[in-house]
Design a protein around this motif. Structure first.
Motif, PDB file in Angstrom:
ATOM      1  N   THR A 173     -86.149  58.696 -56.705  1.00  0.00           N
ATOM      2  CA  THR A 173     -87.159  58.887 -57.737  1.00  0.00           C
ATOM      3  C   THR A 173     -86.542  59.776 -58.809  1.00  0.00           C
ATOM      4  O   THR A 173     -86.003  60.843 -58.497  1.00  0.00           O
ATOM      5  CB  THR A 173     -88.415  59.564 -57.166  1.00  0.00           C
ATOM      6  N   VAL A 174     -86.586  59.321 -60.057  1.00  0.00           N
ATOM      7  CA  VAL A 174     -85.996  60.071 -61.167  1.00  0.00           C
ATOM      8  C   VAL A 174     -87.095  60.328 -62.195  1.00  0.00           C
ATOM      9  O   VAL A 174     -87.705  59.394 -62.717  1.00  0.00           O
ATOM     10  CB  VAL A 174     -84.824  59.308 -61.820  1.00  0.00           C
ATOM     11  N   LYS A 175     -87.349  61.606 -62.470  1.00  0.00           N
ATOM     12  CA  LYS A 175     -88.339  61.996 -63.466  1.00  0.00           C
ATOM     13  C   LYS A 175     -87.654  62.862 -64.506  1.00  0.00           C
ATOM     14  O   LYS A 175     -86.722  63.603 -64.185  1.00  0.00           O
ATOM     15  CB  LYS A 175     -89.494  62.770 -62.828  1.00  0.00           C
ATOM     16  N   MET A 176     -88.141  62.806 -65.731  1.00  0.00           N
ATOM     17  CA  MET A 176     -87.469  63.536 -66.815  1.00  0.00           C
ATOM     18  C   MET A 176     -88.433  63.756 -67.958  1.00  0.00           C
ATOM     19  O   MET A 176     -89.491  63.119 -68.031  1.00  0.00           O
ATOM     20  CB  MET A 176     -86.254  62.737 -67.304  1.00  0.00           C
ATOM     21  N   VAL A 236     -82.961  67.480 -56.763  1.00  0.00           N
ATOM     22  CA  VAL A 236     -81.969  67.925 -57.743  1.00  0.00           C
ATOM     23  C   VAL A 236     -82.682  68.238 -59.058  1.00  0.00           C
ATOM     24  O   VAL A 236     -83.555  67.478 -59.490  1.00  0.00           O
ATOM     25  CB  VAL A 236     -80.883  66.859 -58.003  1.00  0.00           C
ATOM     26  N   ILE A 237     -82.299  69.352 -59.685  1.00  0.00           N
ATOM     27  CA  ILE A 237     -82.761  69.673 -61.036  1.00  0.00           C
ATOM     28  C   ILE A 237     -81.535  69.684 -61.940  1.00  0.00           C
ATOM     29  O   ILE A 237     -80.626  70.486 -61.760  1.00  0.00           O
ATOM     30  CB  ILE A 237     -83.454  71.051 -61.077  1.00  0.00           C
ATOM     31  N   ASP A 238     -81.490  68.752 -62.896  1.00  0.00           N
ATOM     32  CA  ASP A 238     -80.399  68.690 -63.879  1.00  0.00           C
ATOM     33  C   ASP A 238     -80.775  69.581 -65.048  1.00  0.00           C
ATOM     34  O   ASP A 238     -81.603  69.218 -65.884  1.00  0.00           O
ATOM     35  CB  ASP A 238     -80.180  67.243 -64.332  1.00  0.00           C
ATOM     36  N   ALA A 239     -80.140  70.764 -65.111  1.00  0.00           N
ATOM     37  CA  ALA A 239     -80.371  71.705 -66.208  1.00  0.00           C
ATOM     38  C   ALA A 239     -79.167  71.755 -67.135  1.00  0.00           C
ATOM     39  O   ALA A 239     -78.938  72.768 -67.807  1.00  0.00           O
ATOM     40  CB  ALA A 239     -80.678  73.094 -65.644  1.00  0.00           C
ATOM     41  N   VAL A 240     -78.391  70.673 -67.199  1.00  0.00           N
ATOM     42  CA  VAL A 240     -77.168  70.620 -68.009  1.00  0.00           C
ATOM     43  C   VAL A 240     -77.365  69.738 -69.232  1.00  0.00           C
ATOM     44  O   VAL A 240     -77.342  70.188 -70.372  1.00  0.00           O
ATOM     45  CB  VAL A 240     -75.972  70.113 -67.175  1.00  0.00           C
ATOM     46  N   PHE A 256     -91.150  73.383 -64.985  1.00  0.00           N
ATOM     47  CA  PHE A 256     -91.427  71.953 -65.169  1.00  0.00           C
ATOM     48  C   PHE A 256     -90.369  71.112 -64.447  1.00  0.00           C
ATOM     49  O   PHE A 256     -90.699  70.100 -63.810  1.00  0.00           O
ATOM     50  CB  PHE A 256     -91.433  71.658 -66.670  1.00  0.00           C
ATOM     51  N   GLY A 257     -89.093  71.533 -64.514  1.00  0.00           N
ATOM     52  CA  GLY A 257     -88.029  70.806 -63.833  1.00  0.00           C
ATOM     53  C   GLY A 257     -88.235  70.769 -62.334  1.00  0.00           C
ATOM     54  O   GLY A 257     -88.002  69.733 -61.681  1.00  0.00           O
ATOM     55  N   ALA A 258     -88.672  71.894 -61.764  1.00  0.00           N
ATOM     56  CA  ALA A 258     -88.950  71.916 -60.328  1.00  0.00           C
ATOM     57  C   ALA A 258     -90.140  71.032 -59.986  1.00  0.00           C
ATOM     58  O   ALA A 258     -90.167  70.386 -58.926  1.00  0.00           O
ATOM     59  CB  ALA A 258     -89.191  73.353 -59.864  1.00  0.00           C
ATOM     60  N   ARG A 259     -91.113  70.989 -60.880  1.00  0.00           N
ATOM     61  CA  ARG A 259     -92.256  70.082 -60.677  1.00  0.00           C
ATOM     62  C   ARG A 259     -91.812  68.625 -60.741  1.00  0.00           C
ATOM     63  O   ARG A 259     -92.225  67.797 -59.923  1.00  0.00           O
ATOM     64  CB  ARG A 259     -93.330  70.356 -61.737  1.00  0.00           C
ATOM     65  N   ALA A 275     -79.975  63.231 -51.348  1.00  0.00           N
ATOM     66  CA  ALA A 275     -80.148  62.392 -50.167  1.00  0.00           C
ATOM     67  C   ALA A 275     -80.887  61.109 -50.519  1.00  0.00           C
ATOM     68  O   ALA A 275     -81.539  61.006 -51.566  1.00  0.00           O
ATOM     69  CB  ALA A 275     -80.934  63.169 -49.105  1.00  0.00           C
ATOM     70  N   LYS A 276     -80.789  60.129 -49.643  1.00  0.00           N
ATOM     71  CA  LYS A 276     -81.561  58.901 -49.812  1.00  0.00           C
ATOM     72  C   LYS A 276     -83.045  59.231 -49.911  1.00  0.00           C
ATOM     73  O   LYS A 276     -83.539  60.127 -49.233  1.00  0.00           O
ATOM     74  CB  LYS A 276     -81.317  57.956 -48.634  1.00  0.00           C
ATOM     75  N   ALA A 277     -83.737  58.527 -50.801  1.00  0.00           N
ATOM     76  CA  ALA A 277     -85.172  58.715 -51.038  1.00  0.00           C
ATOM     77  C   ALA A 277     -85.488  60.096 -51.611  1.00  0.00           C
ATOM     78  O   ALA A 277     -86.630  60.547 -51.578  1.00  0.00           O
ATOM     79  CB  ALA A 277     -85.985  58.477 -49.762  1.00  0.00           C
ATOM     80  N   GLY A 278     -84.466  60.765 -52.163  1.00  0.00           N
ATOM     81  CA  GLY A 278     -84.678  62.061 -52.795  1.00  0.00           C
ATOM     82  C   GLY A 278     -85.198  61.928 -54.212  1.00  0.00           C
ATOM     83  O   GLY A 278     -85.421  60.816 -54.717  1.00  0.00           O
ATOM     84  N   THR A 279     -85.372  63.071 -54.864  1.00  0.00           N
ATOM     85  CA  THR A 279     -85.951  63.103 -56.212  1.00  0.00           C
ATOM     86  C   THR A 279     -85.078  63.929 -57.138  1.00  0.00           C
ATOM     87  O   THR A 279     -84.583  64.980 -56.756  1.00  0.00           O
ATOM     88  CB  THR A 279     -87.369  63.708 -56.183  1.00  0.00           C
ATOM     89  N   ILE A 280     -84.906  63.436 -58.360  1.00  0.00           N
ATOM     90  CA  ILE A 280     -84.144  64.127 -59.398  1.00  0.00           C
ATOM     91  C   ILE A 280     -85.086  64.441 -60.558  1.00  0.00           C
ATOM     92  O   ILE A 280     -85.795  63.559 -61.046  1.00  0.00           O
ATOM     93  CB  ILE A 280     -82.973  63.266 -59.904  1.00  0.00           C
ATOM     94  N   GLY A 281     -85.081  65.700 -60.993  1.00  0.00           N
ATOM     95  CA  GLY A 281     -85.828  66.102 -62.177  1.00  0.00           C
ATOM     96  C   GLY A 281     -84.852  66.479 -63.280  1.00  0.00           C
ATOM     97  O   GLY A 281     -83.997  67.347 -63.078  1.00  0.00           O
ATOM     98  N   ILE A 282     -84.948  65.808 -64.421  1.00  0.00           N
ATOM     99  CA  ILE A 282     -84.002  66.024 -65.518  1.00  0.00           C
ATOM    100  C   ILE A 282     -84.690  66.779 -66.645  1.00  0.00           C
ATOM    101  O   ILE A 282     -85.632  66.279 -67.269  1.00  0.00           O
ATOM    102  CB  ILE A 282     -83.437  64.691 -66.053  1.00  0.00           C
ATOM    103  N   ILE A 283     -84.206  68.011 -66.904  1.00  0.00           N
ATOM    104  CA  ILE A 283     -84.711  68.803 -68.021  1.00  0.00           C
ATOM    105  C   ILE A 283     -83.592  69.158 -68.999  1.00  0.00           C
ATOM    106  O   ILE A 283     -83.857  69.665 -70.082  1.00  0.00           O
ATOM    107  CB  ILE A 283     -85.415  70.087 -67.541  1.00  0.00           C
TER     108      ILE A 283
END
Length: 402
Positions: free
Chosen positions: A342-345, A250-254, A169-172, A313-321
């Motif tokens: 873009t930040v999704k969580m 980026v996947i925040d798994a912390v 899900f985090g990678a998605r 990077a600029k215009a990158g995406t962060i997934g927070i799990i």
């Protein structure tokens, strides 16, 4: 029966509790054959997720054998072996039907606006007694538990209950795609599967940041490029490895229990934020009960979020799990906005992904049990909790056999 019961911050016990019973037509009683200790469980004991109700059975990862079903359960029979999703969904509301099982309108007894219902959580999530027990009552069992083929072992299946689908899900969320360079923050069990999931979803390179050597070694074995935040400045290294651009995803798994660097070039910057970090910790963990080096709340709650924004990077995406409680309000929103990020969580919609992951394991495409480092029995579960909590070397994922 025996169960791990929450009695207060820093106070969990292996208690004798009544056996569960069928309460609703769509309930099932499952004999638990394997249950996991998750970092989320540690939040409740450390105090970084408040609102727990004394007497709640902990645990939200389990594999077991169906022993009894209510009349509304048409798909399972006594004797069936199942993996139990960590979050609970009814299967009929608009959210479940759209695949958002973690936002079910009906599962959480606190009402539709209450959000995620999961096993062994605080009052806001139910509470629903958890799965670190010899038997468990599973609500909405006609929807949640997924039948297991004999080719999938308990050691494999327990990791499909929560951490593998959460990582997937985090990678998605991070929108990982073909050729992407991905940064995974945290090389714990979810981080290990985030590495695997990123590669499975097309990543060309995966970098991983952690401060524990044994976890970084595991990450290298999965093909990731390891960065030790106690020896290097992780953001500087990411920029060096990407030609100054940063990673695509980026996947925040912390999450909230992040620890700041103790040595190396990143330690000085973290020390300068020590007062701010301590204010954050007091906010998210107003009640703490550390016992020596055990049950200590993370001392840098927003560290992973900061590194995520700085490294992408600029215009990158962060997934927070990684888990952040409702009391957590710190996020570098200005820096994120000015990089067009873009930040999704969110909490994983486990039931949406588990059938596919079971099939991957059944066909031999992946063996999730490679993350397992410890298998314990029920009498030693409290010792396992304490060792896992202290992040001791070699302890990535612990499973208990009730």
């Amino acid at each position: 029966m025996k169960a791990v019961v929450w009695h207060g911050v820093g106070d969990i016990r292996l208690d004798d509790v009544p056996d569960p019973t069928i309460q609703d037509p769509t309930d099932a009683i499952v004999e638990i054959t394997a249950t996991g200790i998750c970092g989320t469980d540690l939040h409740f004991v450390r105090g970084t997720m408040s609102g727990m109700v004394e007497g709640t059975i902990l645990g939200h990862e389990a594999v077991g054998i169906v022993r009894e079903t209510g009349p509304g359960v048409r798909n399972l029979r006594a004797g069936d072996r199942v993996v139990i999703p960590s979050t609970v969904g009814c299967g009929i509301c608009s959210y479940c039907r759209a695949g958002y099982y973690a936002q079910c309108d009906n599962a959480n007894p606190n009402g539709p606006s209450a959000g995620t219902c999961f096993f062994g959580g605080p009052k806001t999530t139910g509470p629903v007694d958890g799965l670190q027990a010899q038997y468990a009552r599973i609500p909405f069992a006609h929807v949640g538990p997924v039948w297991l083929p004999e080719q999938v072992t308990d050691d494999q299946a327990i990791l499909i209950s929560d951490i593998y689908p959460t990582a997937w899900f985090g990678a998605r969320l991070a929108e990982v795609g073909p050729g992407n360079t991905v940064l995974v923050l945290g090389a714990g069990p979810v981080g290990q599967f985030a590495i695997t999931s990123a590669f499975q979803q097309g990543a060309g390179r995966v970098l991983v940041v952690d401060g524990i050597a044994s976890r970084l070694d595991q990450a290298r074995a999965r093909g990731a490029e390891a960065i030790d935040f106690n020896a290097e400045d992780p953001v500087a290294v990411v920029h060096e490895l990407t030609g100054g651009i940063g990673v695509d995803r980026v996947i925040d798994a912390v999450g909230v229990d992040a620890q700041r660097p103790r040595t190396g070039p990143a330690a000085e910057a973290a020390e300068q934020q020590a007062d701010a970090f301590e204010q954050e910790r007091s906010q998210v963990a107003p009640e703490q009960n550390p016992q020596g080096s055990t049950w200590v709340a993370g001392d840098a709650p927003s560290q992973a979020a900061q590194w995520a924004v700085q490294a992408v990077a600029k215009a990158g995406t962060i997934g927070i799990i990684g888990v952040y409680p409702p009391d957590m309000t710190s996020f570098p929103i200005g820096a994120a906005m000015n990089k067009n990020l873009t930040v999704k969580m969110g909490n994983c919609n486990h039931r949406r992904y588990i059938p596919h992951l079971v099939d991957l394991v059944r066909t031999g495409a992946v063996d999730p049990s490679t993350v397992l480092t410890q298998v314990e029995d029920m009498p030693s579960v409290l010792d396992a909790y304490e060792t896992f909590d202290r992040r001791e070397s070699g302890w990535t994922k612990a499973v208990v056999a009730p």
